[in-house]
Design an enzyme around this catalytic site. Structure first.
Site, PDB file in Angstrom:
ATOM      1  N   LYS A  14       3.891 -10.551 -18.195  1.00 13.82           N
ATOM      2  CA  LYS A  14       3.447  -9.529 -19.161  1.00 13.82           C
ATOM      3  C   LYS A  14       4.106  -9.746 -20.528  1.00 13.82           C
ATOM      4  O   LYS A  14       3.450  -9.674 -21.554  1.00 13.82           O
ATOM      5  CB  LYS A  14       3.810  -8.117 -18.683  1.00 13.82           C
ATOM      6  CG  LYS A  14       3.194  -7.708 -17.362  1.00 13.82           C
ATOM      7  CD  LYS A  14       3.495  -6.246 -17.036  1.00 13.82           C
ATOM      8  CE  LYS A  14       4.956  -5.933 -16.803  1.00 13.82           C
ATOM      9  NZ  LYS A  14       5.511  -6.327 -15.511  1.00 13.82           N
ATOM     10  N   ARG A  88       3.975   2.893 -14.480  1.00 15.22           N
ATOM     11  CA  ARG A  88       4.435   2.220 -13.269  1.00 15.22           C
ATOM     12  C   ARG A  88       4.279   3.100 -12.038  1.00 15.22           C
ATOM     13  O   ARG A  88       4.581   2.661 -10.939  1.00 15.22           O
ATOM     14  CB  ARG A  88       5.910   1.867 -13.436  1.00 15.22           C
ATOM     15  CG  ARG A  88       6.198   0.374 -13.498  1.00 15.22           C
ATOM     16  CD  ARG A  88       7.694   0.218 -13.652  1.00 15.22           C
ATOM     17  NE  ARG A  88       8.152  -1.119 -13.468  1.00 15.22           N
ATOM     18  CZ  ARG A  88       8.388  -1.995 -14.446  1.00 15.22           C
ATOM     19  NH1 ARG A  88       8.141  -1.675 -15.693  1.00 15.22           N
ATOM     20  NH2 ARG A  88       8.873  -3.185 -14.172  1.00 15.22           N
ATOM     21  N   ARG A 127      14.054 -17.027 -15.571  1.00 12.31           N
ATOM     22  CA  ARG A 127      13.841 -16.343 -16.853  1.00 12.31           C
ATOM     23  C   ARG A 127      15.140 -16.185 -17.650  1.00 12.31           C
ATOM     24  O   ARG A 127      16.167 -15.784 -17.110  1.00 12.31           O
ATOM     25  CB  ARG A 127      13.238 -14.962 -16.602  1.00 12.31           C
ATOM     26  CG  ARG A 127      13.165 -14.112 -17.873  1.00 12.31           C
ATOM     27  CD  ARG A 127      12.132 -13.050 -17.802  1.00 12.31           C
ATOM     28  NE  ARG A 127      12.412 -12.036 -16.802  1.00 12.31           N
ATOM     29  CZ  ARG A 127      11.562 -11.055 -16.513  1.00 12.31           C
ATOM     30  NH1 ARG A 127      10.390 -10.982 -17.130  1.00 12.31           N
ATOM     31  NH2 ARG A 127      11.863 -10.165 -15.601  1.00 12.31           N
ATOM     32  N   ARG A 162      18.907 -11.693 -17.666  1.00 12.43           N
ATOM     33  CA  ARG A 162      18.958 -10.250 -17.419  1.00 12.43           C
ATOM     34  C   ARG A 162      19.709  -9.991 -16.128  1.00 12.43           C
ATOM     35  O   ARG A 162      19.555 -10.724 -15.163  1.00 12.43           O
ATOM     36  CB  ARG A 162      17.528  -9.694 -17.302  1.00 12.43           C
ATOM     37  CG  ARG A 162      16.989  -9.162 -18.604  1.00 12.43           C
ATOM     38  CD  ARG A 162      15.523  -8.883 -18.540  1.00 12.43           C
ATOM     39  NE  ARG A 162      15.122  -8.077 -17.392  1.00 12.43           N
ATOM     40  CZ  ARG A 162      13.867  -7.680 -17.179  1.00 12.43           C
ATOM     41  NH1 ARG A 162      12.922  -8.017 -18.037  1.00 12.43           N
ATOM     42  NH2 ARG A 162      13.562  -6.960 -16.129  1.00 12.43           N
ATOM     43  N   ARG A 173      12.697  -4.577  -6.722  1.00 10.87           N
ATOM     44  CA  ARG A 173      11.687  -4.361  -7.771  1.00 10.87           C
ATOM     45  C   ARG A 173      10.288  -4.622  -7.228  1.00 10.87           C
ATOM     46  O   ARG A 173       9.340  -3.922  -7.556  1.00 10.87           O
ATOM     47  CB  ARG A 173      11.972  -5.271  -8.971  1.00 10.87           C
ATOM     48  CG  ARG A 173      13.164  -4.803  -9.773  1.00 10.87           C
ATOM     49  CD  ARG A 173      13.776  -5.909 -10.602  1.00 10.87           C
ATOM     50  NE  ARG A 173      12.907  -6.395 -11.650  1.00 10.87           N
ATOM     51  CZ  ARG A 173      13.096  -7.536 -12.297  1.00 10.87           C
ATOM     52  NH1 ARG A 173      14.126  -8.304 -11.993  1.00 10.87           N
ATOM     53  NH2 ARG A 173      12.276  -7.903 -13.252  1.00 10.87           N
TER      54      ARG A 173
HETATM   55  P1  ADP Z   1       9.738  -6.520 -15.296  1.00 11.41           P
HETATM   56  O1  ADP Z   1       8.366  -6.164 -15.717  1.00 11.41           O
HETATM   57  O2  ADP Z   1      10.102  -7.912 -15.572  1.00 11.41           O
HETATM   58  O3  ADP Z   1      10.023  -6.107 -13.881  1.00 11.41           O
HETATM   59  P2  ADP Z   1      10.845  -4.493 -17.092  1.00 11.41           P
HETATM   60  O4  ADP Z   1      11.660  -4.971 -18.217  1.00 11.41           O
HETATM   61  O5  ADP Z   1       9.466  -3.983 -17.356  1.00 11.41           O
HETATM   62  O6  ADP Z   1      10.837  -5.685 -16.046  1.00 11.41           O
HETATM   63  O7  ADP Z   1      11.623  -3.314 -16.302  1.00 11.41           O
HETATM   64  C1  ADP Z   1      12.946  -3.442 -15.905  1.00 11.41           C
HETATM   65  C2  ADP Z   1      13.405  -2.174 -15.179  1.00 11.41           C
HETATM   66  O8  ADP Z   1      13.291  -1.038 -16.051  1.00 11.41           O
HETATM   67  C3  ADP Z   1      12.597  -1.764 -13.942  1.00 11.41           C
HETATM   68  O9  ADP Z   1      13.015  -2.439 -12.774  1.00 11.41           O
HETATM   69  C4  ADP Z   1      12.869  -0.253 -13.881  1.00 11.41           C
HETATM   70  O10 ADP Z   1      14.139   0.037 -13.359  1.00 11.41           O
HETATM   71  C5  ADP Z   1      12.886   0.146 -15.347  1.00 11.41           C
HETATM   72  N1  ADP Z   1      11.555   0.569 -15.862  1.00 11.41           N
HETATM   73  C6  ADP Z   1      10.845  -0.035 -16.863  1.00 11.41           C
HETATM   74  N2  ADP Z   1       9.690   0.619 -17.074  1.00 11.41           N
HETATM   75  C7  ADP Z   1       9.648   1.653 -16.186  1.00 11.41           C
HETATM   76  C8  ADP Z   1       8.699   2.683 -15.896  1.00 11.41           C
HETATM   77  N3  ADP Z   1       7.551   2.775 -16.558  1.00 11.41           N
HETATM   78  N4  ADP Z   1       8.997   3.563 -14.905  1.00 11.41           N
HETATM   79  C9  ADP Z   1      10.145   3.488 -14.226  1.00 11.41           C
HETATM   80  N5  ADP Z   1      11.077   2.552 -14.437  1.00 11.41           N
HETATM   81  C10 ADP Z   1      10.851   1.621 -15.418  1.00 11.41           C
END
Ligand code: ADP
Length: 217
Positions: A14, A88, A127, A162, A173
């Protein structure tokens, strides 16, 4: 161009597609992950509580996310925008629908990036990201390696891993994705907004497929 809501398992790409669309199609990019990490960096009380949840791989609560998005979304509406990492959960998807309706924002599509778990694991372990511009690179992907070892091509800043990009946290996740996020696919399908794009093709092909879907009719 249409506004894009990305739905995908962690590390599907993404962020990489978003970088491309920002640079080439002048999209605004709202990544809830980036906003949350900024909050942590700022050292706020909220940031401290977020750090533990995110390091574990679990989802942050809907209340916190919705508050964050509600305060930020309006400043992203001058151009077509990308939502990356949000919604999400179904609760978030329903709340977003209301927000967009209230703001009078139409012309939205949801793009599902389809990728098998094994490939997502490969991507997550390779990554590395630029702490300054947030661009992400991948050591397990020829097309996504930085030009100079461990330096951002654009900022020349040292790239970082990260803390949640490891196999154990990835498993949490991925499970959170299956349980909470994949039901959103039906939500958008029922609204005729869902487009599926294969995330296993060459990068350029994936970019072109996304652009085709995002072009105005
Ligand atoms: P990726 O898409 O690579 O898994 P992100 O950077 O989008 O990683 O998200 C990292 C973390 O941030 C998630 O594992 C979660 O803990 C939190 N997070 C991000 N966006 C949301 C969301 N919309 N709702 C709940 N938690 C979120």
């Amino acid at each position: 161009m249409k506004n894009i809501i990305f739905i995908a398992p962690p590390a599907a790409g993404k962020g990489t597609v978003s970088d491309y669309l920002v640079k080439n199609y002048h999209y605004e990019h709202l990544s809830t992950g980036d906003l949350l990490r900024e909050e942590i960096q700022n050292g706020s009380e909220l940031g401290k509580s977020l750090e533990e949840i995110m390091a574990s791989g679990k989802l942050v609560s809907d209340d916190i996310i919705l508050q964050l998005v509600e305060t930020k979304l309006q400043s992203y509406l001058q151009k077509p925008f990308i939502l990356d990492g949000f919604p999400r959960t179904l609760v978030q998807a329903e709340a977003l629908e209301k927000m967009l309706l209230t703001l009078g924002v139409t012309n939205n599509i949801a793009i599902y990036l389809d990728i098998p778990k094994e490939e997502a694991i490969k991507r997550v372990t390779g990554r590395i990201v630029c702490p300054k511009c947030k661009r992400s690179y991948n050591l397990n992907h020829e097309e996504l390696k930085p030009k100079k070892d461990n330096l951002c091509d654009d900022c020349m800043v040292e790239l970082e891993k990260r803390s949640d990009d490891n196999i154990d946290t990835f498993a949490v996740r991925f499970d959170a994705y299956l349980e909470n996020t994949s039901p959103i696919l039906d939500f958008y399908a029922s609204r005729k907004m869902l487009k599926k794009v294969d995330a296993m093709t060459q990068l350029n092909e994936m970019f072109q497929n996304i652009i085709e879907e995002a072009k105005n009719d």
